[in-house]
Motif scaffolding. Sequence first.
Motif, mmCIF file in Angstrom:
data_model
loop_
_atom_site.group_PDB
_atom_site.id
_atom_site.type_symbol
_atom_site.label_atom_id
_atom_site.label_comp_id
_atom_site.label_asym_id
_atom_site.label_seq_id
_atom_site.Cartn_x
_atom_site.Cartn_y
_atom_site.Cartn_z
ATOM 1 N N THR A 403 1.031 -1.130 0.155
ATOM 2 C CA THR A 403 -0.118 -0.031 -0.061
ATOM 3 C C THR A 403 0.927 1.291 0.142
ATOM 4 N N GLN A 404 0.414 2.084 -0.683
ATOM 5 C CA GLN A 404 1.282 3.522 -1.035
ATOM 6 C C GLN A 404 0.179 4.689 -0.975
ATOM 7 N N ILE A 405 0.748 5.760 -0.096
ATOM 8 C CA ILE A 405 -0.033 6.953 0.091
ATOM 9 C C ILE A 405 0.594 7.901 -0.791
ATOM 10 N N VAL A 406 -0.333 8.481 -1.564
ATOM 11 C CA VAL A 406 -0.068 9.702 -2.608
ATOM 12 C C VAL A 406 -0.549 10.896 -1.807
ATOM 13 N N ASP A 407 0.350 12.056 -1.711
ATOM 14 C CA ASP A 407 -0.144 13.195 -1.282
ATOM 15 C C ASP A 407 -0.503 14.115 -2.633
ATOM 16 N N LEU A 408 -1.865 14.460 -2.609
ATOM 17 C CA LEU A 408 -2.397 15.133 -3.677
ATOM 18 C C LEU A 408 -1.859 16.521 -3.602
ATOM 19 N N ARG A 409 -1.576 17.007 -2.624
ATOM 20 C CA ARG A 409 -1.003 18.478 -2.350
ATOM 21 C C ARG A 409 0.258 18.407 -3.460
ATOM 22 N N GLU A 410 1.213 17.540 -3.350
ATOM 23 C CA GLU A 410 2.166 17.584 -3.977
ATOM 24 C C GLU A 410 2.047 17.284 -5.329
ATOM 25 N N GLU A 411 1.117 16.403 -5.819
ATOM 26 C CA GLU A 411 0.739 16.344 -7.355
ATOM 27 C C GLU A 411 0.253 17.802 -7.691
ATOM 28 N N PHE A 412 -0.613 18.496 -6.989
ATOM 29 C CA PHE A 412 -1.046 19.904 -7.515
ATOM 30 C C PHE A 412 0.228 20.683 -7.576
ATOM 31 N N LYS A 413 1.178 20.696 -6.876
ATOM 32 C CA LYS A 413 2.270 21.643 -6.928
ATOM 33 C C LYS A 413 3.118 21.321 -8.031
ATOM 34 N N LYS A 414 3.031 19.868 -8.708
ATOM 35 C CA LYS A 414 3.825 19.768 -9.657
ATOM 36 C C LYS A 414 2.891 19.862 -10.974
ATOM 37 N N GLY A 415 1.753 20.348 -10.834
ATOM 38 C CA GLY A 415 1.138 20.789 -11.943
ATOM 39 C C GLY A 415 0.156 19.587 -12.505
ATOM 40 N N ASN A 416 -0.247 18.611 -11.810
ATOM 41 C CA ASN A 416 -0.745 17.573 -12.184
ATOM 42 C C ASN A 416 -2.257 17.877 -11.942
ATOM 43 N N ARG A 417 -3.193 18.332 -13.047
ATOM 44 C CA ARG A 417 -4.626 18.581 -12.657
ATOM 45 C C ARG A 417 -5.520 17.334 -12.878
ATOM 46 N N SER A 418 -5.006 16.254 -13.144
ATOM 47 C CA SER A 418 -5.943 14.877 -13.426
ATOM 48 C C SER A 418 -6.471 14.523 -12.098
ATOM 49 N N ILE A 419 -7.569 13.485 -12.451
ATOM 50 C CA ILE A 419 -8.185 12.939 -11.363
ATOM 51 C C ILE A 419 -6.949 11.838 -10.691
ATOM 52 N N PHE A 420 -6.143 11.378 -11.462
ATOM 53 C CA PHE A 420 -5.257 10.388 -11.343
ATOM 54 C C PHE A 420 -3.659 10.901 -11.166
ATOM 55 N N SER A 421 -3.569 10.455 -9.922
ATOM 56 C CA SER A 421 -1.943 10.845 -9.517
ATOM 57 C C SER A 421 -0.980 10.019 -10.615
ATOM 58 N N GLU A 422 0.402 10.458 -10.724
ATOM 59 C CA GLU A 422 1.100 10.078 -11.532
ATOM 60 C C GLU A 422 1.406 8.469 -11.367
ATOM 61 N N GLU A 423 1.548 8.146 -10.073
ATOM 62 C CA GLU A 423 1.780 6.853 -9.723
ATOM 63 C C GLU A 423 0.619 5.906 -10.005
ATOM 64 N N LEU A 424 -0.578 6.330 -9.733
ATOM 65 C CA LEU A 424 -1.887 5.529 -10.127
ATOM 66 C C LEU A 424 -1.965 5.498 -11.617
ATOM 67 N N HIS A 425 -1.838 6.596 -12.246
ATOM 68 C CA HIS A 425 -1.804 6.334 -13.823
ATOM 69 C C HIS A 425 -0.871 5.311 -14.329
ATOM 70 N N LYS A 426 0.434 5.195 -13.853
ATOM 71 C CA LYS A 426 1.374 4.356 -14.106
ATOM 72 C C LYS A 426 1.168 2.898 -13.695
ATOM 73 N N LYS A 427 0.440 2.596 -12.570
ATOM 74 C CA LYS A 427 0.163 1.441 -12.199
ATOM 75 C C LYS A 427 -1.141 0.785 -13.116
ATOM 76 N N ILE A 428 -1.968 1.339 -13.284
ATOM 77 C CA ILE A 428 -3.187 1.260 -14.262
ATOM 78 C C ILE A 428 -2.960 0.672 -15.510
ATOM 79 N N THR A 429 -1.866 1.599 -16.244
ATOM 80 C CA THR A 429 -1.228 1.242 -17.533
ATOM 81 C C THR A 429 -0.613 0.008 -17.346
#
Length: 750
Positions: A403-429
């Motif tokens: 299990t992995q916790i992803v901090d959405l505040r950090e995703e926002f700082k990176k400019g990721n406006r998607s529903i899916f964090s980078e890590e979740l997107h990668k794992k789904i793929t």
Amino acid sequence: MGDSNIRYADIIIDISHEALDKVFQYRVPLSLWEEVQPGSRVFVPFGRGNRETEGYVIAIRQEADYEESKIKEILRVNTEGISVESELIQVASFLKEKYGSTMIQALRTVLPVKTKMKPKEEVFITLSMEKDTAQQLLCEWERKHFTARARFLSTLLKKERMRKEEAVKACNFPLKELRKLSEQGIIKLESRIKYRNPFPELVTRKQGWPLNDEQRAIVDNFKEEYRKGERRTYLLYGITGSGKTEVYLSLIKEVLAAGRQVIVLIPEISLTYQTVRRFYERFGERIAVINSRMSKGEKSDACERIRAGEADVIIGARSALFAPTERLGLIVIDEEHDGAYKSDTSPKYHARETAIYRAKLCGASVVLGSATPSVEAYAHALNGEYQLWTLKKRAGNAILPNTQIVDLREEFKKGNRSIFSEELHKKITECLERKEQIMLFLNRRGFAGFVSCRACGQVIKCPHCDVTLTYHRNGKLRCHYCGHEEVFTKQCPICKSPHVAAFGLGTEKVEAALHQEFPAARVLRMDMDTTKRKHAHEEMLAAFAAGRADILLGTQMIVKGHDYANVTLVGILAADLSLHEQDFRSGEKTFQLLCQAAGRAGRGEKAGNVIIQTYSPEHYAIVAAARHSYENFFKEEYTYRKLMAYPPCAHMLVILIQSGDESQSIIAMLRIEKIIEQSQSGEMDPIQILNPGQASLSKLKDVYRQVLYLKHKEEERLLDLKRRLEPVLEKHPMFAGISIQFDFDPLSHY
């Protein structure tokens, strides 16, 4: 006050829903004071001719409702054992006393509706004569060219027994001819009741899976105590995937072998199909299912089979607890922590406490099971009120997911406006490439959440209920409380600016994003809107189990109890939405949801991954869920409850006041507050009154709602206050036309 030397009994003669309001009063003779209690079956003189009639006592009073001289006396008590109706009336009396309602409301809750449904019948045909004689008759009919008769008799001689439909259709033999042959004594027509089966496609597989050492120790412990006649309440705390259902099946087998019946409660209708399949495979047609989506005929048949002793294992949601079982030996409550076990209509009973009370009446055991027990149940187990059983290993070779916790505040700082964090997107793929399945969980519904104006901040609300309207993709705004609908317009009704927009995250919005980001993926969306149709739950889950979809996206209903070996990734999209509810249990609810969701991954041979997306990565409920550590969560949560004097460290009583007139509801609320304060003036340890005023949902379906929260560490003090308040609220003219409801240790915020 009435005379303390006289007692009166309220008696129902015809115990059916239609007649529950017809209560008759009789005097209790002094010689029967000990015997006559709520639930007693008694004989009374009834009607003008005073014919001796049996009735059921539903309440004992000291005051008469009628002229004393006109009240007749009870003749005697029926001592032929306790009927199931007597037992259920005692349960109703418990609900009235503990949770606050009228006795009639409580009786309507516990007594099964006796809907007179015409039973379906099957007619079977057999020969009424020796085979040799029938063979001679066949030859004669063939000689006389009685073609239809000969065709029918030839088939019957081969089969020996056939259904009426088969004779009419397959043999093309008219019904009137069958009757003629029956009258002539050539064949016999035998009819029997055919019960409706809501699960016709299930098959029986008597053999269970072998138990591991942990499971075996629990089953042996139960068997030993059950055979000695010890009846307890057990809490089975087993991590997700540890094989709790297999333990239930073994315990049930033991109870059935002793000639007793079992009730199994499950929290959601969506779980019914999967749960029923496991039980049906083991116990076949000894199963009866009771749930709200069944037809009246199916429900009526289930109750008849239970009464007739043809069904020994009754499975259903909360109301199945009141199944008319004559030989109840065990009640199993699976996912005991679930909020669905608390009734939201009066009496607002909790199935856990009610099950324990019913089990005591009929000498049954209770097993509560959960991967994330309620704080109340676990506290009871730690202090010895319940016996604690634990399962720490996953069944088979499965291991807990990473299990992995992803901090959405950090995703926002990176400019990721998607529903899916980078890590979740990668794992789904990666999962889609490996042809593995994914479950995405969101605890909201609707295309987006609320609609508001970006210029003035106005939120668009329901005109009938004090709640925001939810935006749906069809361009409509809908109230999920009363069903009010209106068309979405981009102009603000207050400041007229064109900046009205939908906010929030809903399942439809996530589904649209999935199609955009992963166009080749086959997505199944499962929420309240897609599962309204009967059997829709079962069909969607069966499709996912058969591999006809890659991603199952849904709300709470997808996270509980489902077991798919090919699911290797669970994504939790908005972990902390439920953390910010106005509810002291929000941490517990969040922890439970996250653990249940995470537990869906890696239940087969393949390793599982869980990604928790959150804005509160340091909250103890989220950290403990990621570590799969109930003990850590319980320690923190119990400390908080103790500090704040919340259940189970104290008890709460809610008084909900409802009226179509707002000022009337406010005056009633203030008056009740005053009565409570006056009743305990000068007491050393008074009941605490918290924040009286408007309910957070202050208007619902044009009814105004005020609320009083009362708190005290002793349960009995609150129950005593409720008992003293009830007659005042019932008889005082000030409260006429106002609805007043009690809720003991509520599970949701008012």
